[in-house]
Design an enzyme around this catalytic site. Structure first.
Site, mmCIF file in Angstrom:
data_model
loop_
_atom_site.group_PDB
_atom_site.id
_atom_site.type_symbol
_atom_site.label_atom_id
_atom_site.label_comp_id
_atom_site.label_asym_id
_atom_site.label_seq_id
_atom_site.Cartn_x
_atom_site.Cartn_y
_atom_site.Cartn_z
ATOM 1 N N HIS A 34 0.865 -1.181 0.000
ATOM 2 C CA HIS A 34 0.000 0.000 0.000
ATOM 3 C C HIS A 34 0.903 1.233 0.000
ATOM 4 O O HIS A 34 2.143 1.119 -0.010
ATOM 5 C CB HIS A 34 -0.951 -0.034 1.203
ATOM 6 C CG HIS A 34 -0.270 -0.255 2.518
ATOM 7 N ND1 HIS A 34 0.610 0.657 3.068
ATOM 8 C CD2 HIS A 34 -0.318 -1.302 3.390
ATOM 9 C CE1 HIS A 34 1.052 0.201 4.225
ATOM 10 N NE2 HIS A 34 0.521 -0.996 4.448
ATOM 11 N N HIS A 37 3.955 1.340 2.373
ATOM 12 C CA HIS A 37 5.135 0.617 1.878
ATOM 13 C C HIS A 37 5.840 1.438 0.794
ATOM 14 O O HIS A 37 7.072 1.515 0.753
ATOM 15 C CB HIS A 37 4.724 -0.718 1.246
ATOM 16 C CG HIS A 37 4.112 -1.714 2.185
ATOM 17 N ND1 HIS A 37 2.832 -2.188 2.036
ATOM 18 C CD2 HIS A 37 4.605 -2.350 3.274
ATOM 19 C CE1 HIS A 37 2.560 -3.075 2.983
ATOM 20 N NE2 HIS A 37 3.625 -3.189 3.757
ATOM 21 N N GLN A 61 6.507 -15.408 12.587
ATOM 22 C CA GLN A 61 6.078 -14.269 13.405
ATOM 23 C C GLN A 61 4.581 -14.268 13.668
ATOM 24 O O GLN A 61 4.066 -13.358 14.310
ATOM 25 C CB GLN A 61 6.542 -12.949 12.793
ATOM 26 C CG GLN A 61 5.820 -12.526 11.531
ATOM 27 C CD GLN A 61 6.514 -11.348 10.867
ATOM 28 O OE1 GLN A 61 7.635 -11.457 10.373
ATOM 29 N NE2 GLN A 61 5.872 -10.194 10.868
ATOM 30 N N ASP A 150 4.711 0.400 13.004
ATOM 31 C CA ASP A 150 5.077 -0.716 13.882
ATOM 32 C C ASP A 150 6.176 -0.203 14.815
ATOM 33 O O ASP A 150 7.353 -0.532 14.667
ATOM 34 C CB ASP A 150 5.549 -1.893 13.038
ATOM 35 C CG ASP A 150 4.470 -2.358 12.072
ATOM 36 O OD1 ASP A 150 3.682 -3.217 12.450
ATOM 37 O OD2 ASP A 150 4.394 -1.818 10.949
ATOM 38 N N ARG A 187 -3.724 -5.247 6.562
ATOM 39 C CA ARG A 187 -4.852 -5.905 7.233
ATOM 40 C C ARG A 187 -6.150 -5.095 7.125
ATOM 41 O O ARG A 187 -7.209 -5.613 7.470
ATOM 42 C CB ARG A 187 -4.522 -6.153 8.708
ATOM 43 C CG ARG A 187 -3.489 -7.247 8.903
ATOM 44 C CD ARG A 187 -3.372 -7.665 10.369
ATOM 45 N NE ARG A 187 -2.610 -8.886 10.521
ATOM 46 C CZ ARG A 187 -1.304 -8.934 10.832
ATOM 47 N NH1 ARG A 187 -0.627 -7.830 11.035
ATOM 48 N NH2 ARG A 187 -0.685 -10.097 10.948
HETATM 49 P P1 AMP Z 1 4.470 -5.220 6.658
HETATM 50 O O1 AMP Z 1 4.361 -5.600 5.205
HETATM 51 O O2 AMP Z 1 3.159 -4.904 7.288
HETATM 52 O O3 AMP Z 1 5.337 -6.168 7.434
HETATM 53 O O4 AMP Z 1 5.238 -3.830 6.665
HETATM 54 C C1 AMP Z 1 6.487 -3.678 6.039
HETATM 55 C C2 AMP Z 1 7.071 -2.355 6.441
HETATM 56 O O5 AMP Z 1 6.195 -1.306 6.053
HETATM 57 C C3 AMP Z 1 7.270 -2.237 7.955
HETATM 58 O O6 AMP Z 1 8.493 -1.567 8.214
HETATM 59 C C4 AMP Z 1 6.079 -1.410 8.371
HETATM 60 O O7 AMP Z 1 6.300 -0.662 9.555
HETATM 61 C C5 AMP Z 1 5.930 -0.484 7.176
HETATM 62 N N1 AMP Z 1 4.570 0.046 7.141
HETATM 63 C C6 AMP Z 1 3.412 -0.646 7.210
HETATM 64 N N2 AMP Z 1 2.353 0.195 7.226
HETATM 65 C C7 AMP Z 1 2.874 1.452 7.173
HETATM 66 C C8 AMP Z 1 2.298 2.767 7.161
HETATM 67 N N3 AMP Z 1 0.975 2.969 7.227
HETATM 68 N N4 AMP Z 1 3.136 3.822 7.103
HETATM 69 C C9 AMP Z 1 4.483 3.645 7.058
HETATM 70 N N5 AMP Z 1 5.079 2.436 7.053
HETATM 71 C C10 AMP Z 1 4.290 1.355 7.107
#
Ligand code: AMP
Length: 283
Positions: A34, A37, A61, A150, A187
């Site tokens: 999204h 990312h 995880q 996160d 999510r």
């Molecule tokens: P994930 O795919 O959810 O494991 O996230 C991958 C990376 O993207 C992690 O470093 C998250 O903290 C970051 N991330 C996820 N959502 C956001 C958001 N809304 N804003 C900034 N970074 C994000």
């Protein structure tokens, strides 16, 4: 852009880049990309000669009964988005490649993993630390970018990198939000329209807390009570934790100061969402 599944072939390509004096920027994700990312990838594009994106829904995880099987996946769309922001290499390994038969090693960070998400998801950060260490060893980036959505994960990854003397600069990036304030998350697709409406209470509660502090409130207990009341007013929200902690140690605080961060985790229906914000505007 190239999509690489094999660990060895990624390592070979990156060894060539490193030998040619190129810097490597790395954004690890679980995919279903999204705009949050993409903001990390755009910054990564600016910071490295070679930009590597990993897409791996890491089974270790996820706890028992969590959403590993249901976690949204769309590699084709992810690759189209990645190409548009200038990713050079997409690393999308299989679980069997990352955790082959006989795999027996885990990485555990103690202390800052104990509370908050670590309390509700006791095996989560061990899985995160293990996969991040493996990915760091495979990619050997100069810089790696993580989102502060996160917040605890970012603090844990910084701790891990420092403790294990990994020569990697960890960059924390701001939370990217929908126009109405909801923090972007893969999510969010789980939410139906009423849940989506009620999920706004998380970001609203952060603003409410910031306003209270602006008006002079300094007691953590008072702010937490107001946040909990706001979340509790939504019929579909069950809060997991509401905490105000020091931004570096993640230790709970009694009084609000410039290091205070409000952290929220809440179930909206079956979907667990997290959000956070600093309580004092230092600008
Ligand atoms: P994930 O795919 O959810 O494991 O996230 C991958 C990376 O993207 C992690 O470093 C998250 O903290 C970051 N991330 C996820 N959502 C956001 C958001 N809304 N804003 C900034 N970074 C994000």
């Amino acid at each position: 852009m190239e999509i690489v599944e094999s660990i060895e072939s990624l390592q070979q390509q990156l060894a060539h880049a490193r030998a040619a004096g190129k810097t490597i920027a790395f954004v690890p994700t679980m995919g279903f990309l999204h705009a949050g990312h993409l903001s990390l990838l755009e910054e990564g594009r600016r910071r490295g000669d070679v930009l590597v994106l990993s897409i791996f829904v890491n089974p270790t995880q996820f706890g028992q009964g969590e959403d590993f099987e249901d976690y949204p996946r769309d590699l084709q769309q992810d690759c189209a988005l990645a190409e548009a922001v200038g990713v050079d290499l997409v690393f999308a390994p299989s679980s069997a490649a990352m955790y082959p038969r006989g795999y027996a090693t885990e990485v555990n960070v103690s202390g800052i993993t104990a509370g908050l998400c670590g309390a509700s998801r006791p095996t989560h950060f061990r899985g995160v630390c293990t996969v991040v260490t493996k990915l760091f060893n495979i990619v050997q980036p100069h810089v790696a970018l993580f989102g502060s959505k996160d917040f605890q994960q970012l603090a844990v990854v910084k701790r891990l990198t420092q403790d294990l003397n990994l020569p990697i600069e960890i960059i924390g990036m701001p939370i990217y939000r929908e126009a109405d304030g909801l923090a972007m998350s893969s999510r969010n697709v789980y939410l139906d329209s009423e849940q989506r409406r009620q999920s706004l209470a998380l970001s609203q509660a952060i603003t409410l807390a910031q306003d209270l502090v602006k008006q002079g409130e300094g007691e953590v207990a008072t702010v937490i009570a107001a946040v909990s009341r706001h979340l509790g007013a939504q019929s579909l929200i069950r809060s997991d934790y509401v905490a105000i902690c020091h931004q570096l140690t993640l230790e709970p605080q009694q009084r609000i100061d410039k290091d205070s961060v409000l952290l929220i985790a809440a179930f909206v229906g079956q979907t667990r969402l997290i959000d956070n914000g600093y309580l004092m505007d230092l600008s």
